[in-house]
Design an enzyme around this catalytic site. Structure first.
Site, PDB file in Angstrom:
ATOM      1  N   PRO A   2      -6.453   3.051   5.835  1.00  0.00           N
ATOM      2  CA  PRO A   2      -6.904   2.781   4.487  1.00  0.00           C
ATOM      3  C   PRO A   2      -5.877   3.175   3.427  1.00  0.00           C
ATOM      4  O   PRO A   2      -4.832   3.717   3.740  1.00  0.00           O
ATOM      5  CB  PRO A   2      -8.149   3.663   4.380  1.00  0.00           C
ATOM      6  N   CYS A   3      -6.217   2.884   2.159  1.00  0.00           N
ATOM      7  CA  CYS A   3      -5.533   3.384   0.957  1.00  0.00           C
ATOM      8  C   CYS A   3      -4.361   2.522   0.491  1.00  0.00           C
ATOM      9  O   CYS A   3      -3.640   1.941   1.295  1.00  0.00           O
ATOM     10  CB  CYS A   3      -5.084   4.829   1.117  1.00  0.00           C
ATOM     11  N   THR A   4      -4.206   2.482  -0.841  1.00  0.00           N
ATOM     12  CA  THR A   4      -3.086   1.824  -1.509  1.00  0.00           C
ATOM     13  C   THR A   4      -2.697   2.669  -2.710  1.00  0.00           C
ATOM     14  O   THR A   4      -3.569   3.170  -3.425  1.00  0.00           O
ATOM     15  CB  THR A   4      -3.480   0.407  -1.984  1.00  0.00           C
ATOM     16  N   GLU A  95      -1.820   8.817   1.417  1.00  0.00           N
ATOM     17  CA  GLU A  95      -1.660   7.441   1.858  1.00  0.00           C
ATOM     18  C   GLU A  95      -1.251   7.477   3.331  1.00  0.00           C
ATOM     19  O   GLU A  95      -0.189   8.017   3.665  1.00  0.00           O
ATOM     20  CB  GLU A  95      -0.551   6.772   1.033  1.00  0.00           C
ATOM     21  N   ARG A 266       0.131  -6.441   0.445  1.00  0.00           N
ATOM     22  CA  ARG A 266      -0.301  -5.685  -0.736  1.00  0.00           C
ATOM     23  C   ARG A 266       0.877  -5.365  -1.659  1.00  0.00           C
ATOM     24  O   ARG A 266       0.765  -5.482  -2.886  1.00  0.00           O
ATOM     25  CB  ARG A 266      -1.021  -4.409  -0.296  1.00  0.00           C
TER      26      ARG A 266
END
Length: 509
Positions: A2-4, A95, A266
């Site tokens: 996960p995560c950005t 992250e 992304r």
């Protein structure tokens, strides 16, 4: 994974602030309810034990107060996630990032080894604790640092001492600098200062590309790393450069098929949004595509970046591209081809704005959103406080519109199911909440300056009143957002109810 993350240097932001921001996402198939709290010095542990890895760490005396966004349901540790301490240093951790087999073989991750056999018998093997990880990093670092650079040094020492059981990237900022820290194997690490005129995009992949090893082992002006990095590279034949200039992403990172559908798209979209004319992003002659491995770690934007830009980027589902899952145009087979930034399992978004022009006690504004970002709004909070509003702090496992987390989760689920009919309401909700937030920040900034000036003229003590002022302001921010959220939920619920499959009226036949 996960995560950005996005990081914005002070000369790249609209108001001269340093800005760091990260989506904290659950793994697929579940959500992790979060809440916004303050950890007072007397509540900070002096002896810390990780729930997941069982590592034990003795912590210094005299910790500072700090904000945190921990898990609302106990059982898997604190997971403080992100916050700002009373020295106006912000941190978001972590992250999850990628590595490769060469690095993990040269410096293996430090994983918990459970006890084996029966205690007291010859075959018994006692438990061996693992290293530190996402569960632990904010608690072990943020209360003890007075600058971003000091934070990198402390993080580095922690990793060298205890090791880590996972690959992570961590952002730390003060009013002057932003540093990005990446773990490299079990005990090694690198860090790079974000250029003041640039922004950084981080999509779950080891991101630092160009790395000046000489500076990192010398003056440390813009780079830092483990003290033995040079010998570590040489002894394990890790440096892949042909010209002697270390490319950290090539050396320490990954370029897998999974990256090309999950990570690199992304970075592509974030930079496409902030630099639409700098490069060709689309078509057969594109400079960069969603699957490019060489999208730069940092870039100078075409214009200054706002908090709203950061929110939009971290809410993105690739609007304006063939990959938008809600699109009515293009090839249906391409919709959802790549992992979005704003996904259903966003748990919270924290945007940390450190404002050099504001009074020191109001310097840090922590913008908070919960649940799926395409459908939520931000609530600003001053961080020089000893309590947080109930609307942000009272999350539990019970679904209730009395808190911002579950209200936001409900809005997202309803709006997604009726996207075409609800998106206009969502846009109105986001604009109204954002405008009100900026209005209130400007008002409370002015009121604080006026009140402090009057107190100083009268010779009054101001420290306690400063805390109370920020807390009252935060209550007002939360109350305003709650009013907008309740109104939006009412409208979206009405739309969803009127479009149920069992709808029927006498004039339907």
């Amino acid at each position: 994974m996960p995560c950005t993350t996005i990081l914005v240097g002070r000369k790249a932001s609209y108001d001269g602030s340093t800005i760091i921001a990260r989506n904290d996402d659950s793994g697929a198939g579940y959500f992790t309810p979060k809440k916004f709290t303050v950890v007072l010095p007397e509540k900070q542990p002096r002896h810390y034990r990780s729930v997941l890895s069982h590592v034990e760490v003795e912590l210094p005396d005299h910790p500072m107060r700090y904000t945190a966004t921990p898990n609302a349901i106990p059982g898997k540790g604190i997971w403080a996630a992100a916050g700002v301490n009373e020295a106006n240093v912000a941190m978001t951790a972590t992250e999850t990032i990628t590595s490769n087999e060469r690095i993990l073989g040269a410096d293996p991750l430090v994983k918990l080894q459970p006890a084996e056999g029966t205690e007291g018998t010859p075959d018994f093997r006692p438990e061996v604790p693992g290293g530190i990880g996402e569960e632990d990093l904010v608690v072990l670092t943020l209360p003890y640092i007075h600058s971003a650079r000091e934070g990198v040094a402390r993080l580095g020492l922690l990793h060298e001492t205890y090791g880590t059981y996972e690959s992570n990237g961590i952002a730390i900022a003060d009013v002057d600098e932003i540093w990005w820290f990446e773990t490299v194997g079990g005990h090694h690490w690198i860090a790079r200062r974000v250029p003041d005129d640039s922004y950084v995009t981080m999509p779950n992949q080891l991101g630092i590309d160009d790395f000046d090893l000489k500076d990192a082992l010398g003056k440390q002006k813009n780079f830092m790393c483990s003290a033995d990095m040079e010998s570590f590279l040489e002894e394990n034949h890790l440096d892949l450069s042909l010209d002697g200039r270390l490319n950290a992403r090539d050396t320490f990172g990954s370029h897998s098929d999974a990256d090309h559908c999950y990570n690199t798209p992304r970075a592509w979209y974030m930079q496409r949004f902030l630099n639409p004319r700098t490069c060709r992003w689309d078509g057969p002659d594109a400079d960069f595509t969603p699957e490019s491995d060489d999208i730069p770690w940092c870039r100078v934007p075409e214009r200054k970046i706002t908090v709203e830009d950061v929110k939009y980027i971290l809410s993105s589902y690739y609007q304006g591209t063939p990959y938008n899952p809600y699109a009515k145009y293009g090839n249906p087979d391409m919709r959802g081809a790549y992992r979005f930034i704003g996904v259903n399992r966003n748990d919270f978004l924290g945007i940390f704005q450190l404002r050099p022009y504001a009074p020191k006690k109001l310097c840090a504004v922590e913008w908070i959103a919960f649940a799926s970002n395409p459908f939520n709004v931000l609530i600003p909070q001053y961080t020089n406080i000893e309590r947080t509003p109930d609307y942000l702090a009272n999350t539990t496992g019970r679904v209730s519109t009395d808190n911002f987390y579950w209200a936001s989760r409900l809005i997202g689920a309803l709006a997604d199911a009726h996207y075409g009919k609800c998106i206009q309401q969502i846009e109105r909700y986001q604009e109204a909440a954002g405008a009100r937030a900026h209005e209130l920040i400007a008002r409370f900034d002015r009121e604080y300056k006026d009140a402090k000036k009057q107190a100083e003229e009268n010779g009054d003590a101001v420290q306690a009143s400063e805390l109370r002022f920020a807390e009252r302001a935060n209550d007002a921010f939360a109350d305003a957002a709650r009013a907008e959220t309740d109104a939006a939920l009412r409208e979206i619920l009405l739309i969803a109810a009127n479009n149920m499959q069992n709808q029927y009226a006498r004039n339907d036949h």
